[in-house]
Design a protein around this motif. Structure first.
Motif, PDB file in Angstrom:
ATOM      1  N   VAL A  52      48.298  42.467  33.173  1.00  0.00           N
ATOM      2  CA  VAL A  52      47.564  42.883  31.751  1.00  0.00           C
ATOM      3  C   VAL A  52      46.571  41.988  31.183  1.00  0.00           C
ATOM      4  CG1 VAL A  52      49.405  42.895  29.298  1.00  0.00           C
ATOM      5  CG2 VAL A  52      50.330  43.189  31.648  1.00  0.00           C
ATOM      6  N   VAL A  53      45.702  42.820  30.943  1.00  0.00           N
ATOM      7  CA  VAL A  53      44.634  42.268  30.291  1.00  0.00           C
ATOM      8  C   VAL A  53      44.540  43.185  28.900  1.00  0.00           C
ATOM      9  CG1 VAL A  53      41.883  41.335  30.389  1.00  0.00           C
ATOM     10  CG2 VAL A  53      43.550  42.022  32.114  1.00  0.00           C
ATOM     11  N   ALA A  54      43.886  42.049  27.853  1.00  0.00           N
ATOM     12  CA  ALA A  54      43.877  42.121  26.825  1.00  0.00           C
ATOM     13  C   ALA A  54      42.736  42.539  26.578  1.00  0.00           C
ATOM     14  CB  ALA A  54      44.295  40.906  25.452  1.00  0.00           C
ATOM     15  N   GLY A  55      41.545  42.336  26.780  1.00  0.00           N
ATOM     16  CA  GLY A  55      40.274  42.318  26.948  1.00  0.00           C
ATOM     17  C   GLY A  55      39.695  43.847  27.870  1.00  0.00           C
ATOM     18  N   THR A  56      38.887  43.113  28.495  1.00  0.00           N
ATOM     19  CA  THR A  56      38.492  44.049  29.370  1.00  0.00           C
ATOM     20  C   THR A  56      37.908  43.095  31.000  1.00  0.00           C
ATOM     21  OG1 THR A  56      35.792  43.348  29.621  1.00  0.00           O
ATOM     22  CG2 THR A  56      36.048  44.843  27.642  1.00  0.00           C
ATOM     23  N   ILE A  57      38.081  44.286  32.151  1.00  0.00           N
ATOM     24  CA  ILE A  57      37.721  43.658  33.416  1.00  0.00           C
ATOM     25  C   ILE A  57      36.677  44.249  34.033  1.00  0.00           C
ATOM     26  CG2 ILE A  57      38.351  43.618  35.941  1.00  0.00           C
ATOM     27  CD1 ILE A  57      40.931  44.355  35.379  1.00  0.00           C
ATOM     28  N   GLU A  58      35.348  42.565  33.566  1.00  0.00           N
ATOM     29  CA  GLU A  58      33.717  43.125  33.944  1.00  0.00           C
ATOM     30  C   GLU A  58      33.809  43.213  35.986  1.00  0.00           C
ATOM     31  OE1 GLU A  58      31.457  40.390  32.935  1.00  0.00           O
ATOM     32  OE2 GLU A  58      32.170  40.394  30.778  1.00  0.00           O
ATOM     33  N   ALA A  59      32.959  42.507  36.423  1.00  0.00           N
ATOM     34  CA  ALA A  59      32.985  43.233  37.995  1.00  0.00           C
ATOM     35  C   ALA A  59      33.180  42.459  38.725  1.00  0.00           C
ATOM     36  CB  ALA A  59      31.162  43.568  38.627  1.00  0.00           C
ATOM     37  N   VAL A 101      44.763  47.396  30.832  1.00  0.00           N
ATOM     38  CA  VAL A 101      43.542  47.075  30.198  1.00  0.00           C
ATOM     39  C   VAL A 101      43.192  47.772  28.891  1.00  0.00           C
ATOM     40  CG1 VAL A 101      41.532  46.481  30.915  1.00  0.00           C
ATOM     41  CG2 VAL A 101      42.630  46.757  33.187  1.00  0.00           C
ATOM     42  N   ASN A 102      43.471  46.247  27.615  1.00  0.00           N
ATOM     43  CA  ASN A 102      43.704  46.702  26.681  1.00  0.00           C
ATOM     44  C   ASN A 102      42.047  47.868  26.357  1.00  0.00           C
ATOM     45  OD1 ASN A 102      46.611  46.599  25.896  1.00  0.00           O
ATOM     46  ND2 ASN A 102      46.401  45.530  24.444  1.00  0.00           N
ATOM     47  N   GLY A 103      41.545  47.042  26.740  1.00  0.00           N
ATOM     48  CA  GLY A 103      39.869  47.095  26.948  1.00  0.00           C
ATOM     49  C   GLY A 103      39.505  48.236  28.086  1.00  0.00           C
ATOM     50  N   GLY A 104      38.237  48.324  28.531  1.00  0.00           N
ATOM     51  CA  GLY A 104      37.821  49.025  29.793  1.00  0.00           C
ATOM     52  C   GLY A 104      37.688  48.363  31.134  1.00  0.00           C
ATOM     53  N   ILE A 105      37.492  48.865  32.087  1.00  0.00           N
ATOM     54  CA  ILE A 105      37.116  48.383  33.354  1.00  0.00           C
ATOM     55  C   ILE A 105      35.649  48.824  33.362  1.00  0.00           C
ATOM     56  CG2 ILE A 105      37.695  48.113  35.773  1.00  0.00           C
ATOM     57  CD1 ILE A 105      40.548  49.662  34.934  1.00  0.00           C
ATOM     58  N   VAL A 106      34.981  47.789  32.944  1.00  0.00           N
ATOM     59  CA  VAL A 106      33.668  48.135  33.295  1.00  0.00           C
ATOM     60  C   VAL A 106      32.437  47.063  34.651  1.00  0.00           C
ATOM     61  CG1 VAL A 106      31.221  47.984  31.908  1.00  0.00           C
ATOM     62  CG2 VAL A 106      33.402  47.176  30.682  1.00  0.00           C
ATOM     63  N   GLY A 107      32.444  48.073  35.666  1.00  0.00           N
ATOM     64  CA  GLY A 107      31.494  47.216  36.727  1.00  0.00           C
ATOM     65  C   GLY A 107      30.292  47.631  36.291  1.00  0.00           C
ATOM     66  N   MET A 108      29.164  47.218  37.474  1.00  0.00           N
ATOM     67  CA  MET A 108      27.604  46.997  37.646  1.00  0.00           C
ATOM     68  C   MET A 108      27.358  47.597  38.334  1.00  0.00           C
ATOM     69  SD  MET A 108      26.577  43.190  36.448  1.00  0.00           S
ATOM     70  CE  MET A 108      27.439  42.291  35.407  1.00  0.00           C
ATOM     71  N   VAL A 116      35.612  38.255  34.040  1.00  0.00           N
ATOM     72  CA  VAL A 116      35.121  38.249  33.792  1.00  0.00           C
ATOM     73  C   VAL A 116      34.296  38.672  35.313  1.00  0.00           C
ATOM     74  CG1 VAL A 116      34.515  37.127  32.066  1.00  0.00           C
ATOM     75  CG2 VAL A 116      34.335  35.941  34.342  1.00  0.00           C
ATOM     76  N   ALA A 117      33.089  38.912  35.603  1.00  0.00           N
ATOM     77  CA  ALA A 117      32.151  39.605  36.975  1.00  0.00           C
ATOM     78  C   ALA A 117      32.275  38.286  37.590  1.00  0.00           C
ATOM     79  CB  ALA A 117      30.553  39.882  36.245  1.00  0.00           C
ATOM     80  N   GLY A 118      32.581  39.095  38.871  1.00  0.00           N
ATOM     81  CA  GLY A 118      32.487  38.309  39.736  1.00  0.00           C
ATOM     82  C   GLY A 118      33.973  37.208  40.243  1.00  0.00           C
ATOM     83  N   MET A 119      35.066  36.687  38.979  1.00  0.00           N
ATOM     84  CA  MET A 119      35.907  36.218  39.730  1.00  0.00           C
ATOM     85  C   MET A 119      37.370  37.275  40.591  1.00  0.00           C
ATOM     86  SD  MET A 119      34.999  33.673  37.996  1.00  0.00           S
ATOM     87  CE  MET A 119      36.642  32.944  38.498  1.00  0.00           C
ATOM     88  N   LYS A 120      37.917  36.665  40.986  1.00  0.00           N
ATOM     89  CA  LYS A 120      38.846  37.577  42.349  1.00  0.00           C
ATOM     90  C   LYS A 120      40.105  36.777  41.289  1.00  0.00           C
ATOM     91  CE  LYS A 120      36.098  37.285  46.391  1.00  0.00           C
ATOM     92  NZ  LYS A 120      35.998  36.977  47.567  1.00  0.00           N
ATOM     93  N   VAL A 121      41.441  37.830  41.149  1.00  0.00           N
ATOM     94  CA  VAL A 121      42.827  37.677  40.554  1.00  0.00           C
ATOM     95  C   VAL A 121      43.323  38.140  41.859  1.00  0.00           C
ATOM     96  CG1 VAL A 121      44.390  38.699  38.536  1.00  0.00           C
ATOM     97  CG2 VAL A 121      42.191  37.519  38.942  1.00  0.00           C
ATOM     98  N   HIS A 122      44.523  37.295  42.578  1.00  0.00           N
ATOM     99  CA  HIS A 122      45.487  38.160  42.942  1.00  0.00           C
ATOM    100  C   HIS A 122      46.839  37.847  43.059  1.00  0.00           C
ATOM    101  CE1 HIS A 122      47.596  39.356  46.924  1.00  0.00           C
ATOM    102  NE2 HIS A 122      45.961  39.882  47.308  1.00  0.00           N
ATOM    103  N   VAL A 123      47.612  38.227  42.982  1.00  0.00           N
ATOM    104  CA  VAL A 123      49.175  38.118  42.027  1.00  0.00           C
ATOM    105  C   VAL A 123      49.869  39.471  42.837  1.00  0.00           C
ATOM    106  CG1 VAL A 123      47.695  36.743  40.147  1.00  0.00           C
ATOM    107  CG2 VAL A 123      49.184  39.659  39.772  1.00  0.00           C
ATOM    108  N   THR A 124      51.499  38.777  42.420  1.00  0.00           N
ATOM    109  CA  THR A 124      51.984  39.435  43.628  1.00  0.00           C
ATOM    110  C   THR A 124      52.786  40.553  42.288  1.00  0.00           C
ATOM    111  OG1 THR A 124      54.300  38.221  43.068  1.00  0.00           O
ATOM    112  CG2 THR A 124      52.529  38.082  45.148  1.00  0.00           C
ATOM    113  N   GLY A 125      52.421  40.546  40.866  1.00  0.00           N
ATOM    114  CA  GLY A 125      53.044  41.034  39.417  1.00  0.00           C
ATOM    115  C   GLY A 125      52.125  41.724  39.540  1.00  0.00           C
TER     116      GLY A 125
END
Length: 503
Positions: free
Chosen positions: A259-266, A277-284, A247-256
């Motif tokens: 895989v997201v079944a839904g969407t990546i927001e802002a 990303v199985n869904g979409g990448i949807v920023g604002m 969801v919007a506002g979150m941060k993810v930092h991984v070395t590998g």
């Protein structure tokens, strides 16, 4: 005139001269055979030619030929049978009787990936197919995450084959540079050498594999329902599988991989592998004020592999390899080290509308721009990361130059005022100054590499299957073309005159 003289003598010869002519043929003088030895300029071969004896002279003997060869320095690679047969038959034409041996190049160690990955595209396409300008991507594979268990083979190392020295006919040894026999890289996580095969790398834990130049690693896999305020930001060494959304506002930092079944927001997502990303990448599209500064709420994705999604909107994406969207990329800033592909293979669907899309090799879509003439920037042929790297190097040079100036002033001051040199400040300043000089030398090498990276690729292209709308600005290398009216689809390449041609 004596009767036994030749009849075709010129008339009017003096009598005393005629009388001095011999009346009998001269005696036949025996002439021995001769050997002619020819040595190539590179001393890799020698040949002989034999003149036959005349009038009962002696034929060339094998010992005579060998003596001539020794005198000329021909001591190696001698073809004894050929030499013997040539002398026995008295062959007149040049026959090779000594030949050097060219060195045999070796082969460096080869590292073969044994992991079965989802099929990737061919970045350059196939010139033999009708759809050569379009990469083949199976969007049904989106969401696949390759996982391994302990004992699964990851990489095979084929040891180097050393070079075999050669020699010339003078006996000089010809050697090639040594062949690199690289071992598996050190400090590889989650893997081990097979106990049954020292050249086989296998997984030692369960997780997601990551292939490197001389090895592989396996990172742990973490699965979550979603990334939100309940989970908090995620930062760890491994791969992440999200069953829902980031969801919007979150941060993810991984070395590998991610895989997201839904969407990546802002959200901000950084991955050392791929982002799928199985869904979409949807920023604002809007911005928020933070500390008096307007901050964009676009989705931000950075990865060392590829980014794949159904669609991309209001995003900033930096992928070292490929960016692929099944439907569209809209109002986004996309950089790819290889190519950007929008739309299913073989269809005219897939649009890039607005924003800026850059790739090193190619940009491929069904449609560029929109009927409302939204400004859409497309660039290929230059590494998108060079601009950011140039800014970083420029800032680093500025900092090092300022540091060098301050240190030099301090050293000179302490030399003039030794009573001020307390707590070994002068020695530490001189050591820091030496390190600054070393850093500037390393920086100069990086700047030189950057200049080479700024040379445009001649084979870069933009492929549009259906339509190019007005408002599109296409740049190939250092050449740009502004489309002020609608144009049918085609392939944009750098033309023979350096301009942008459409075919």
């Amino acid at each position: 005139m004596p009767a036994d003289l030749p009849e075709d003598l010129p008339e009017g010869l003096p009598t005393d001269l005629i009388e001095g002519l011999p009346t009998d043929p001269p005696p036949e003088v025996p002439l021995d055979g001769r050997v002619h030895l020819y040595v190539d300029n590179d001393h890799m071969a020698a040949s002989i030619s034999l003149e036959p004896p005349l009038n009962g002279g002696a034929a060339v003997a094998e010992e005579q030929v060998r003596a001539e060869m020794t005198a000329r320095g021909v001591v190696a690679g001698i073809l004894d049978d050929v030499l013997r047969q040539t002398v026995e038959q008295g062959i007149g034409s040049y026959v090779c009787i000594a030949k050097g041996l060219e060195p045999t190049p070796g082969q460096p160690a080869v590292f073969t990936d044994l992991i079965e990955s989802p099929p990737e595209h061919d970045a350059q396409g196939s010139e033999e197919e009708d759809d050569d300008a379009y990469a083949r991507i199976d969007y049904r594979d989106l969401g696949n995450l390759v996982l391994v268990t302990p004992g699964v083979p990851l990489m095979r190392r084929t040891p180097a084959v050393p070079s075999i020295p050669g020699f010339d006919i003078t006996g000089k040894v010809i050697e090639l540079p040594p062949i690199s026999d690289e071992p598996f890289a050190e400090h590889l996580a989650g893997v081990e050498i097979s106990p049954d095969d020292p050249n086989l790398l296998i997984a030692s834990i369960s997780g997601a594999p990551k292939i490197m130049e001389h090895g592989a690693s396996v990172v742990a896999l973490v699965e979550v329902d979603s990334v939100n305020l309940d989970t908090g930001n995620i930062d760890f060494d491994g791969s992440l599988k999200v069953r829902g959304d980031i969801v919007a506002g979150m941060k993810v930092h991984v070395t590998g991989d991610v895989v997201v079944a839904g969407t990546i927001e802002a959200a901000d997502v950084h991955a050392g592998g791929n982002i799928t990303v199985n869904g979409g990448i949807v920023g604002m599209a809007d911005t928020v004020a933070t500390d008096g500064q307007a901050q964009s709420r676009a989705a931000r994705l950075v990865c060392e592999g590829s980014v794949k999604a159904r669609f991309i909107s209001n995003a900033q994406i930096d992928a070292r390899k490929m960016v692929a969207a099944e439907r569209e990329i809209r109002q986004s800033f996309v950089d790819a080290g290889d190519c950007v592909v929008v739309g299913p293979p073989g269809s005219q669907k897939g649009a890039i509308v607005g924003g800026r899309t850059r790739a090193m090799m190619s940009v491929q879509a069904g449609v560029l721009g929109s009927m409302s003439a939204v400004r859409t920037e497309i660039q290929v042929g230059l590494n998108p990361r060079t601009d950011a790297k140039a800014e970083i190097l420029q800032q680093k040079r500025k900092e090092l130059t300022e540091q060098q100036g301050k240190l030099e002033k301090l050293v000179l001051f302490l030399q003039a005022n030794p009573q001020k040199d307390v707590n070994n400040i002068g020695q530490r300043a001189r050591e820091t100054l030496r390190q600054t000089f070393a850093d500037m030398t390393a920086l100069a090498a990086q700047e030189e590499d950057l200049i080479k990276a700024l040379v445009p690729r001649a084979d870069a292209y933009v492929a549009v299957r259906k339509h190019i709308h007005s408002g599109v600005n296409a740049r190939i290398g250092n050449k740009a073309r502004e489309f002020r009216e609608d144009y049918p689809g085609g392939k944009l390449r750098q033309g023979p005159n350096g301009d942008i041609a459409i075919s």
